[in-house]
Design a protein around this motif. Structure first.
Motif, short mmCIF file in Angstrom:
data_model
loop_
_atom_site.label_atom_id
_atom_site.label_comp_id
_atom_site.label_asym_id
_atom_site.label_seq_id
_atom_site.Cartn_x
_atom_site.Cartn_y
_atom_site.Cartn_z
N ILE A 1 -6.46 -29.23 -8.88
CA ILE A 1 -6.73 -30.67 -8.94
C ILE A 1 -6.81 -31.11 -10.39
CG2 ILE A 1 -8.47 -32.42 -8.48
CD1 ILE A 1 -7.31 -31.82 -5.95
N ARG A 2 -7.43 -30.26 -11.22
CA ARG A 2 -7.58 -30.66 -12.62
C ARG A 2 -6.25 -30.68 -13.35
NH1 ARG A 2 -12.61 -28.71 -11.79
NH2 ARG A 2 -12.03 -26.53 -11.91
N HIS B 1 -12.92 -37.29 -9.65
CA HIS B 1 -11.72 -36.80 -9.01
C HIS B 1 -11.15 -35.56 -9.69
CE1 HIS B 1 -8.84 -37.56 -5.85
NE2 HIS B 1 -7.90 -37.11 -6.65
N ASP B 2 -11.67 -35.18 -10.84
CA ASP B 2 -11.17 -33.95 -11.46
C ASP B 2 -11.98 -32.76 -10.97
OD1 ASP B 2 -12.90 -34.21 -14.68
OD2 ASP B 2 -13.54 -34.49 -12.61
N SER B 3 -12.49 -32.86 -9.73
CA SER B 3 -13.27 -31.78 -9.13
C SER B 3 -14.44 -31.38 -10.01
CB SER B 3 -12.39 -30.54 -8.90
OG SER B 3 -11.60 -30.69 -7.77
N SER C 1 -5.01 -34.17 -12.29
CA SER C 1 -5.74 -35.37 -12.71
C SER C 1 -5.90 -35.44 -14.22
CB SER C 1 -7.11 -35.43 -12.04
OG SER C 1 -7.93 -34.43 -12.58
N ALA C 2 -5.60 -34.36 -14.91
CA ALA C 2 -5.75 -34.39 -16.36
C ALA C 2 -4.70 -35.28 -16.97
CB ALA C 2 -5.61 -32.98 -16.93
N ARG C 3 -5.10 -36.09 -17.92
CA ARG C 3 -4.14 -37.01 -18.51
C ARG C 3 -3.49 -36.41 -19.75
NH1 ARG C 3 -6.49 -42.02 -19.92
NH2 ARG C 3 -4.79 -43.16 -18.97
N THR D 1 -13.82 -21.29 -17.87
CA THR D 1 -13.28 -22.32 -16.98
C THR D 1 -12.24 -23.18 -17.68
OG1 THR D 1 -15.53 -22.47 -16.16
CG2 THR D 1 -13.97 -24.05 -15.28
N ASP D 2 -12.53 -23.56 -18.93
CA ASP D 2 -11.57 -24.41 -19.64
C ASP D 2 -10.26 -23.67 -19.90
OD1 ASP D 2 -14.15 -26.01 -21.61
OD2 ASP D 2 -13.27 -26.52 -19.68
N GLY E 1 -13.17 -33.77 -17.05
CA GLY E 1 -11.75 -33.60 -17.29
C GLY E 1 -10.94 -34.87 -17.22
N GLY E 2 -11.61 -36.00 -17.03
CA GLY E 2 -10.84 -37.24 -16.92
C GLY E 2 -10.42 -37.50 -15.49
N LYS F 1 -17.21 -27.86 -13.53
CA LYS F 1 -15.87 -28.04 -12.97
C LYS F 1 -15.78 -27.05 -11.83
CE LYS F 1 -13.62 -29.24 -17.31
NZ LYS F 1 -12.56 -28.88 -18.24
N HIS F 2 -15.95 -27.54 -10.62
CA HIS F 2 -16.04 -26.60 -9.52
C HIS F 2 -14.68 -26.25 -8.96
CE1 HIS F 2 -15.41 -29.96 -6.71
NE2 HIS F 2 -16.28 -30.63 -7.40
N THR F 3 -14.68 -25.35 -7.94
CA THR F 3 -13.42 -24.83 -7.43
C THR F 3 -13.05 -25.44 -6.09
OG1 THR F 3 -14.63 -23.06 -6.36
CG2 THR F 3 -13.79 -22.61 -8.55
N TYR F 4 -13.68 -26.55 -5.73
CA TYR F 4 -13.38 -27.16 -4.43
C TYR F 4 -12.61 -28.45 -4.65
CZ TYR F 4 -17.36 -24.12 -3.79
OH TYR F 4 -18.19 -23.05 -3.84
N LEU F 5 -12.20 -29.06 -3.53
CA LEU F 5 -11.52 -30.35 -3.65
C LEU F 5 -12.53 -31.39 -4.13
CD1 LEU F 5 -9.28 -30.31 -0.48
CD2 LEU F 5 -8.60 -30.02 -2.84
N ASP G 1 -8.29 -23.55 -16.80
CA ASP G 1 -7.61 -24.82 -16.53
C ASP G 1 -6.36 -24.94 -17.38
OD1 ASP G 1 -10.60 -26.86 -15.99
OD2 ASP G 1 -9.47 -25.53 -14.68
N VAL H 1 -9.60 -17.25 -8.74
CA VAL H 1 -10.81 -17.52 -9.54
C VAL H 1 -11.09 -19.01 -9.63
CG1 VAL H 1 -11.88 -17.24 -11.79
CG2 VAL H 1 -10.45 -15.43 -10.87
N GLY H 2 -10.05 -19.80 -9.88
CA GLY H 2 -10.26 -21.23 -10.14
C GLY H 2 -10.33 -22.09 -8.90
N GLY H 3 -9.77 -21.62 -7.79
CA GLY H 3 -9.83 -22.39 -6.56
C GLY H 3 -9.03 -23.68 -6.63
N LEU H 4 -9.22 -24.49 -5.60
CA LEU H 4 -8.49 -25.75 -5.52
C LEU H 4 -8.83 -26.66 -6.68
CD1 LEU H 4 -8.95 -26.24 -1.73
CD2 LEU H 4 -6.78 -25.97 -2.87
N GLY H 5 -10.07 -26.55 -7.18
CA GLY H 5 -10.48 -27.42 -8.27
C GLY H 5 -9.59 -27.29 -9.49
#
Lengths: 373, 128
Positions: free
Chosen positions: B119-120, A224-226, B123-125, B77-78, A203-204, A245-249, B81, B112-116
């Motif tokens: 974060i995405r 860093h994009d998990s 962090s996504a540009r 997943t996509d 995801g960049g 692309k996981h669901t954790y930090l 996001d 479903v997506g959680g913290l990840g």
């Protein structure tokens, strides 16, 4: 149960072990390198090395030759040799104009690689005629700070993860000190600085850590994009990048323990196990930290209750301790012991100042259904 | 279809989401091909309006087929996001009607997506 050592009161920037794990070198988030020796079950400071002017950002201990290499934000690196009573530094001419970020000895310990904010990797080797360490730069096509390095077991290939969202594999064949490399699944021709492969993140995000598998055929990187990604280059034309692309930090560190087990850790403060099998499937196995929260604060005295109510407006016990072994982010994972091809103990350090040693066998016993394949 | 070439057609196609009986299908269509690299602000705004329309059509209850939970579970997943990106975009311009729904969507997507997934978004540009 993991062995926990509360070594310093602040973050540990980096750590490394000597060959028999009797000594531990760390940087306590300043310009010093502290070398600890184990005395009656506790780690005590043996030497403090103060040659660097700014924060020491990376270090590595060469197991066979017992030399320590450290790099710092002062754009320098030193190779330290032990003279029986003290550590003697030897300056390395890196020729970079930004801070160094990470350093790793090659498997044969005849050279080491230094990543830096100068958007290059310096491959350093010892020049006998002038009795100093010289460096060659790998610049193209790295476009931003290098955050992590890992050597391929063949001593020639180097994986580089950087903040330009890419993980790359370079050749570091240095004709001054070694023979031509044999061809591997990463490529046939390997001139110095050749980028053998380039991978991007799902995801960049900054690539925080890269790790080769024990055979060198697989590469894993976390960003860093998990996300966590693995590529199996031994499949050559069919090599496909598997990203999850996981669901954790985000993870800050990753390490292949065996050909198919990857341990990763990061901002969640506990290490986790991932598995990559032959069918190109990357799956999350389990959280490796099963420590329980301390059952404290069961009964509070009346005075304490009102004190809490006065200062914090709550009668609940203000517990700021995390359930996990580490109380803050884990920044580095190192293999502590194991045979070639399979590690069975690994160590982690974190921002909480703890060094924790995890043994796979005892983790398998403690966590039902866990198996390090 | 590339956004730069066919913006109006894309938005019209997405507007058809109002006519699709299955809300989950409508959601998938609305989330398809987010205009991430489009320079035209109008297009981005109109696309967002279509997505918001679809999102507010869902119900909050847990069990029915029009619930947010059902919607979230049907996404890849996509797509999840992308949904998170739209939700956070919605948070930046709260309106009378959208706040409650967006917060409920956030809860469902986070389950479903959680913290990840969050974060995405950060962090996504390429923003939606």
């Amino acid at each position: 149960m993991p062995e926990v050592y509360e070594v310093v009161n602040g973050p540990i920037t980096c750590h490394c072990w000597n060959k028999d794990r009797s000594k531990l070198a760390i940087c306590p988030n300043n310009n010093e390198v502290h070398i600890y020796a184990k005395k009656s079950g506790k780690w005590e400071v043996e030497h403090i090395l103060t040659e660097h002017g700014q924060r020491v950002t990376g270090m590595d201990w060469a197991a066979e030759s017992d030399r320590l290499v450290t790099c710092a934000a002062d754009r320098n690196a030193y190779v330290w040799t032990y003279t029986g009573s003290a550590w003697k530094p030897s300056l390395v001419i890196l020729r970079i104009n930004r801070a160094a970020t990470v350093v790793k000895w090659s498997p044969k310990e005849n050279k080491f690689a230094v990543g830096s904010g100068a958007r290059c990797v310096s491959i350093c080797y010892f020049e006998k005629e002038n009795d100093w360490w010289v460096s060659k730069h790998i610049k193209k096509p790295i476009r931003s700070t290098v955050l992590s390095l890992d050597w391929h077991p063949n001593n020639y290939l180097l994986a580089v993860g950087s903040t330009d969202f890419k993980a790359r594999v370079f050749s570091t064949y240095t004709k001054e000190i070694e023979e031509k490399p044999d061809s591997t699944c990463w490529g046939k021709k390997m001139p110095f600085g050749q980028c053998m492969a380039e991978f991007t993140t799902a995801g960049g995000g900054w690539v925080h850590c890269v790790s080769f598998s024990p055979s060198g055929n697989k590469l894993c990187w976390v960003s860093h994009d998990s996300s966590i990604s693995v590529v199996d280059q031994s499949k050559e034309q069919d090599a496909v990048v598997v990203s999850v692309k996981h669901t954790y930090l985000p993870y800050l560190a990753c390490q292949f323990l065996t050909e198919s087990s990857i341990v990763a850790a990061g901002y969640d403060c506990y290490p986790v196990l991932w598995n990559y099998d032959d069918n190109n499937k990357l799956t999350f196995i389990n959280k490796l930290d099963q420590s329980e929260k301390k059952a404290g604060g069961a009964s509070m005295s009346a005075m304490n209750k009102f004190k809490q109510l006065d200062t914090k407006a709550t009668t609940a016990s203000a517990d700021t301790e995390l359930e996990s072994t580490h109380q803050n982010s884990i920044t580095q994972i190192l293999v502590y012991s194991g045979s070639q091809g399979s590690a069975d103990v690994f160590s982690t350090i974190g921002v909480d100042g703890r060094v924790v040693i995890w043994a796979c066998k005892s983790l398998e016993a403690a966590i039902a259904g866990l198996k390090f394949s | 279809m590339s956004w730069t070439m066919n913006s109006t057609a894309m938005i019209q196609r997405k507007s058809q989401t109002q006519m699709i009986p299955s809300k989950v299908e409508a959601l998938k269509l609305a989330l398809k091909d987010p205009p991430v690299q489009n320079k035209d602000k109008n297009v981005v705004e109109r696309n967002y309006a279509v997505v918001l329309d679809v999102l507010t059509g869902f119900s909050i209850g847990k069990k029915d087929k029009d619930s947010m939970q059902a919607g979230v579970e049907a996404l890849s997943t996509d797509e999840l996001d992308s949904l998170m990106k739209y939700i956070y975009r919605g948070f930046t311009r709260p309106t009378e009607n959208s706040c409650e729904k967006l917060l409920n969507w956030h809860e469902a997507a986070f389950a479903v997506g959680g913290l990840g997934s969050i974060i995405r978004v950060m962090s996504a540009r390429k923003s939606v």
